[in-house]
Design a protein around this motif. Structure first.
Motif, PDB file in Angstrom:
ATOM      1  N   MET A 102       0.827  -1.208   0.000  1.00 29.74           N
ATOM      2  CA  MET A 102       0.000   0.000   0.000  1.00 29.74           C
ATOM      3  C   MET A 102       0.869   1.269   0.000  1.00 29.74           C
ATOM      4  N   ASN A 103       1.825   1.307  -0.905  1.00 24.51           N
ATOM      5  CA  ASN A 103       2.724   2.457  -1.028  1.00 24.51           C
ATOM      6  C   ASN A 103       2.265   3.321  -2.186  1.00 24.51           C
ATOM      7  N   LYS A 104       1.760   4.528  -1.891  1.00 23.86           N
ATOM      8  CA  LYS A 104       1.269   5.425  -2.931  1.00 23.86           C
ATOM      9  C   LYS A 104       2.390   6.123  -3.674  1.00 23.86           C
ATOM     10  N   ASN A 105       3.597   6.092  -3.131  1.00 23.94           N
ATOM     11  CA  ASN A 105       4.749   6.729  -3.772  1.00 23.94           C
ATOM     12  C   ASN A 105       5.854   5.703  -3.960  1.00 23.94           C
ATOM     13  N   ILE A 106       5.513   4.620  -4.635  1.00 18.85           N
ATOM     14  CA  ILE A 106       6.453   3.517  -4.771  1.00 18.85           C
ATOM     15  C   ILE A 106       7.720   3.944  -5.502  1.00 18.85           C
ATOM     16  N   ALA A 107       7.620   4.959  -6.375  1.00 21.35           N
ATOM     17  CA  ALA A 107       8.793   5.413  -7.126  1.00 21.35           C
ATOM     18  C   ALA A 107       9.888   5.933  -6.202  1.00 21.35           C
ATOM     19  N   GLN A 108       9.514   6.405  -5.011  1.00 24.71           N
ATOM     20  CA  GLN A 108      10.500   6.921  -4.068  1.00 24.71           C
ATOM     21  C   GLN A 108      11.189   5.815  -3.286  1.00 24.71           C
ATOM     22  N   ASP A 109      10.631   4.610  -3.325  1.00 23.43           N
ATOM     23  CA  ASP A 109      11.186   3.505  -2.551  1.00 23.43           C
ATOM     24  C   ASP A 109      11.806   2.420  -3.421  1.00 23.43           C
ATOM     25  N   VAL A 110      12.005   2.696  -4.700  1.00 24.18           N
ATOM     26  CA  VAL A 110      12.667   1.735  -5.573  1.00 24.18           C
ATOM     27  C   VAL A 110      13.940   2.368  -6.129  1.00 24.18           C
ATOM     28  N   ILE A 111      14.847   1.519  -6.544  1.00 25.96           N
ATOM     29  CA  ILE A 111      16.099   1.990  -7.134  1.00 25.96           C
ATOM     30  C   ILE A 111      16.297   1.277  -8.475  1.00 25.96           C
ATOM     31  N   SER A 112      17.077   1.908  -9.337  1.00 24.38           N
ATOM     32  CA  SER A 112      17.395   1.331 -10.635  1.00 24.38           C
ATOM     33  C   SER A 112      18.653   0.487 -10.516  1.00 24.38           C
ATOM     34  N   THR A 113      18.630  -0.683 -11.105  1.00 22.44           N
ATOM     35  CA  THR A 113      19.795  -1.564 -11.086  1.00 22.44           C
ATOM     36  C   THR A 113      20.139  -1.993 -12.509  1.00 22.44           C
ATOM     37  N   LYS A 114      21.356  -2.472 -12.660  1.00 20.90           N
ATOM     38  CA  LYS A 114      21.714  -3.183 -13.880  1.00 20.90           C
ATOM     39  C   LYS A 114      21.833  -4.655 -13.519  1.00 20.90           C
ATOM     40  N   GLY A 115      21.607  -5.515 -14.484  1.00 17.40           N
ATOM     41  CA  GLY A 115      21.587  -6.937 -14.174  1.00 17.40           C
ATOM     42  C   GLY A 115      22.334  -7.754 -15.210  1.00 17.40           C
ATOM     43  N   GLN A 116      22.698  -8.948 -14.797  1.00 19.63           N
ATOM     44  CA  GLN A 116      23.303  -9.903 -15.704  1.00 19.63           C
ATOM     45  C   GLN A 116      22.780 -11.294 -15.359  1.00 19.63           C
ATOM     46  N   ALA A 117      22.594 -12.100 -16.384  1.00 22.78           N
ATOM     47  CA  ALA A 117      22.111 -13.463 -16.193  1.00 22.78           C
ATOM     48  C   ALA A 117      22.822 -14.369 -17.183  1.00 22.78           C
ATOM     49  N   TYR A 118      23.129 -15.578 -16.741  1.00 24.79           N
ATOM     50  CA  TYR A 118      23.773 -16.533 -17.624  1.00 24.79           C
ATOM     51  C   TYR A 118      23.438 -17.933 -17.135  1.00 24.79           C
ATOM     52  N   GLY A 119      23.555 -18.884 -18.035  1.00 28.04           N
ATOM     53  CA  GLY A 119      23.235 -20.244 -17.633  1.00 28.04           C
ATOM     54  C   GLY A 119      23.463 -21.240 -18.750  1.00 28.04           C
ATOM     55  N   VAL A 120      23.370 -22.522 -18.388  1.00 27.15           N
ATOM     56  CA  VAL A 120      23.499 -23.613 -19.344  1.00 27.15           C
ATOM     57  C   VAL A 120      22.498 -24.700 -18.975  1.00 27.15           C
ATOM     58  N   GLU A 121      21.892 -25.325 -19.984  1.00 34.58           N
ATOM     59  CA  GLU A 121      20.904 -26.387 -19.758  1.00 34.58           C
ATOM     60  C   GLU A 121      21.272 -27.604 -20.583  1.00 34.58           C
ATOM     61  N   VAL A 122      21.188 -28.776 -19.953  1.00 30.17           N
ATOM     62  CA  VAL A 122      21.396 -30.057 -20.620  1.00 30.17           C
ATOM     63  C   VAL A 122      20.078 -30.821 -20.572  1.00 30.17           C
ATOM     64  N   MET A 123      19.653 -31.355 -21.728  1.00 29.28           N
ATOM     65  CA  MET A 123      18.354 -32.046 -21.776  1.00 29.28           C
ATOM     66  C   MET A 123      18.448 -33.314 -22.614  1.00 29.28           C
ATOM     67  N   LEU A 124      17.765 -34.364 -22.137  1.00 29.08           N
ATOM     68  CA  LEU A 124      17.542 -35.594 -22.887  1.00 29.08           C
ATOM     69  C   LEU A 124      16.044 -35.780 -23.039  1.00 29.08           C
ATOM     70  N   LYS A 125      15.605 -36.076 -24.266  1.00 31.15           N
ATOM     71  CA  LYS A 125      14.164 -36.197 -24.510  1.00 31.15           C
ATOM     72  C   LYS A 125      13.899 -37.432 -25.374  1.00 31.15           C
ATOM     73  N   LYS A 126      12.928 -38.242 -24.937  1.00 26.18           N
ATOM     74  CA  LYS A 126      12.499 -39.424 -25.694  1.00 26.18           C
ATOM     75  C   LYS A 126      11.001 -39.305 -25.932  1.00 26.18           C
ATOM     76  N   GLN A 127      10.613 -39.249 -27.214  1.00 25.48           N
ATOM     77  CA  GLN A 127       9.214 -38.976 -27.540  1.00 25.48           C
ATOM     78  C   GLN A 127       8.473 -40.173 -28.109  1.00 25.48           C
ATOM     79  N   VAL A 128       9.150 -41.271 -28.362  1.00 30.18           N
ATOM     80  CA  VAL A 128       8.498 -42.443 -28.952  1.00 30.18           C
ATOM     81  C   VAL A 128       8.701 -43.647 -28.040  1.00 30.18           C
ATOM     82  N   GLY A 129       7.872 -44.672 -28.244  1.00 29.80           N
ATOM     83  CA  GLY A 129       7.976 -45.892 -27.462  1.00 29.80           C
ATOM     84  C   GLY A 129       7.063 -45.885 -26.250  1.00 29.80           C
ATOM     85  N   LYS A 130       6.988 -47.034 -25.588  1.00 27.45           N
ATOM     86  CA  LYS A 130       6.150 -47.140 -24.398  1.00 27.45           C
ATOM     87  C   LYS A 130       6.616 -46.208 -23.287  1.00 27.45           C
ATOM     88  N   LEU A 131       7.930 -46.079 -23.139  1.00 25.59           N
ATOM     89  CA  LEU A 131       8.492 -45.166 -22.149  1.00 25.59           C
ATOM     90  C   LEU A 131       8.970 -43.900 -22.859  1.00 25.59           C
TER      91      LEU A 131
END
Length: 478
Positions: free
Chosen positions: A285-314
């Motif tokens: 319930m902050n009517k002046n939220i702009a006064q209580d926030v700050i500007s930041t810079k950000g960085q994100a990085y990552g790697v994903e490994v995936m195995l997928k099987k789409q056919v067969g009983k399993l």
């Protein structure tokens, strides 16, 4: 403990989804979709929290000729939550937040020749935010009503892209998008993207891409409240849009006679004008939220490994992701900046994330499915000391997001039955009987703190679905 005030708590959730498609002829079809869900939990009969999602969309697809197709769509989305506290009828209240948006999209796809396909169009969004209301609940409440003024804005964009099949082994997709946003100030800018694919062999490919981005709506997360109360804020004359760029690439291969797909993907992203709270900010319930926030810079990085099987009983897939998302306050005075102006983990940073989805078909009609999920607990800021100042006790907090809630682990299981597979049947239906959170693990959603009558600070872990939850799911098509 057995005498806890929260032993009588409860939780429930349900959702409905429906879709209707009508094909007028070979060139025209209409698609209608809707969704509605409610999540509700309470610690006792006196305090409740609920969240609702609703959306509806209408899409018309049309072939305008042999080489051009069109999609025209529009819809409405809404998310809101409410907290009701009626423990003391004199102070009983209801606190709410709501975000609504209407949207429209027009998309064309034109085949220029065997090598080039153009995609172009425009879209628009109308935002309507009710940032917060604090109202009396019940006839006996003496709470003074308080409502934060609504926020509205309009966003529009036009785009053009080209898919270029250079050869059987080389493909490039590139395009540009220009967006504009109007609240009490006008913002705008161009976004570009470029991606490509190289077939290294019949079974191995490499993909790479880069793009720039702009976002005019900001999400602010509260990591220490006893209830999840994220809020959204539109860009305005005091708050700039978020901007950023990203590069990503991946190696993809099929193995074992094309029955298994394997991939390794990585990405790096930079952001600027990402919002975070100042230390000691008023969140609710902050009517002046702009006064209580700050500007930041950000960085994100990552790697994903995936195995997928789409056919067969399993069949199914298994993935593991390592990722980091960090922020740094943009300030002329690093000494007063968050964590001394150093990089710190974002509130949604979860370095390790593993998922398993497995399905086994006993017959064409009967199958079982198992879902497993593991993730690092998200960061939080906690009080680490107490001191006396000005005749009263004050809390000294840790560095921003330097602690974490416990890791998240969950397993679900279901039995799926499809009574008929006849293609000529007028109706088709299926149903599932399953259990959400089979092991009943009490995964922590958030951590909050309060003081007892002696001024001692106590931490509490909030778990919403801490028990096995059975469910039945019906799907009906005609």
């Amino acid at each position: 403990p057995e005498d806890s005030d929260y032993n009588n708590g409860s939780a429930s959730f349900y959702d409905f989804t429906a879709g209707l498609t009508h094909k007028f002829n070979d060139n025209n079809s209409l698609h209608v979709n809707g969704y509605y869900s409610i999540d509700d939990f309470r610690f006792s009969a006196d305090t409740s929290y609920n969240y609702r999602n609703a959306n509806a969309s209408l899409k018309w697809k049309s072939n305008l000729g042999e080489k051009t197709s069109m999609e025209l769509s529009g819809g409405y989305d809404q998310y809101d939550y409410a907290t009701v506290d009626k423990f003391n009828p004199v102070n009983a209240y209801e606190m709410t937040f709501k975000i609504r948006q209407g949207f429209g999209k027009l998309k064309f796809k034109s085949l220029l020749n065997e090598k080039h396909t153009l995609t172009y169009g425009a879209d628009g969004i109308m935002y309507d935010l009710a940032p917060g209301s604090y109202l009396p609940y019940g006839n006996g409440s003496l709470v003074t009503p308080d409502v934060i003024p609504a926020e509205t804005a309009v966003e529009g964009a036009a785009y053009l892209s080209d898919s270029w099949n250079i050869s059987d082994r080389f493909f490039i997709d590139y395009g540009v998008r220009y967006s504009m946003f109007k609240s009490d100030k006008v913002y705008g800018g161009a976004e570009a993207r470029l991606s490509g694919r190289v077939m290294l062999s019949d079974r191995v490919s490499f993909k790479v891409g880069a793009n720039t981005m702009r976002q005019y709506i900001h999400m602010l997360s509260n990591s220490i409240s006893m209830s999840p109360t994220d809020i959204w804020k539109l860009s305005d004359k005091n708050i700039k849009p978020q901007q950023g760029w990203q590069v990503a690439g991946g190696l993809y291969a099929t193995m074992f006679n094309n029955t298994v797909e394997a991939s390794v993907e990585g990405y790096y992203k930079q952001m600027k004008d990402y919002l975070d709270y100042k230390s000691g900010a008023v969140i609710i319930m902050n009517k002046n939220i702009a006064q209580d926030v700050i500007s930041t810079k950000g960085q994100a990085y990552g790697v994903e490994v995936m195995l997928k099987k789409q056919v067969g009983k399993l069949n199914g897939w298994l993935s593991y992701t390592y990722s980091k998302t960090q922020l740094k306050e943009v300030s002329d005075n690093p000494a007063s900046a968050i964590n001394g102006g150093n990089w710190y983990d974002a509130s949604y940073d979860k370095p390790h994330d593993a998922k398993l989805v497995a399905n086994y078909k006993f017959t064409h009609r009967v199958s079982i499915s198992i879902n497993g999920d593991y993730a690092t607990g998200r960061p939080i800021t906690v009080p680490v000391a107490r001191y006396d100042y000005g005749g009263g006790y004050r809390l000294y907090y840790s560095d921003r997001n330097s602690y974490r809630i416990p890791d998240y682990m969950r397993m679900d299981a279901a039995l799926n039955i499809e009574p008929t597979h006849k293609t000529g049947a007028f109706t088709h239906f299926s149903f599932s009987i399953g259990v959400y959170n089979v092991t009943g693990r009490k995964n922590v959603y958030s951590v909050y703190f309060d003081a007892d009558e002696n001024g001692q600070i106590h931490g509490h872990q909030l778990c919403i679905f801490g028990a096995p939850i059975p469910y039945v799911n019906f799907n009906f098509k005609f």
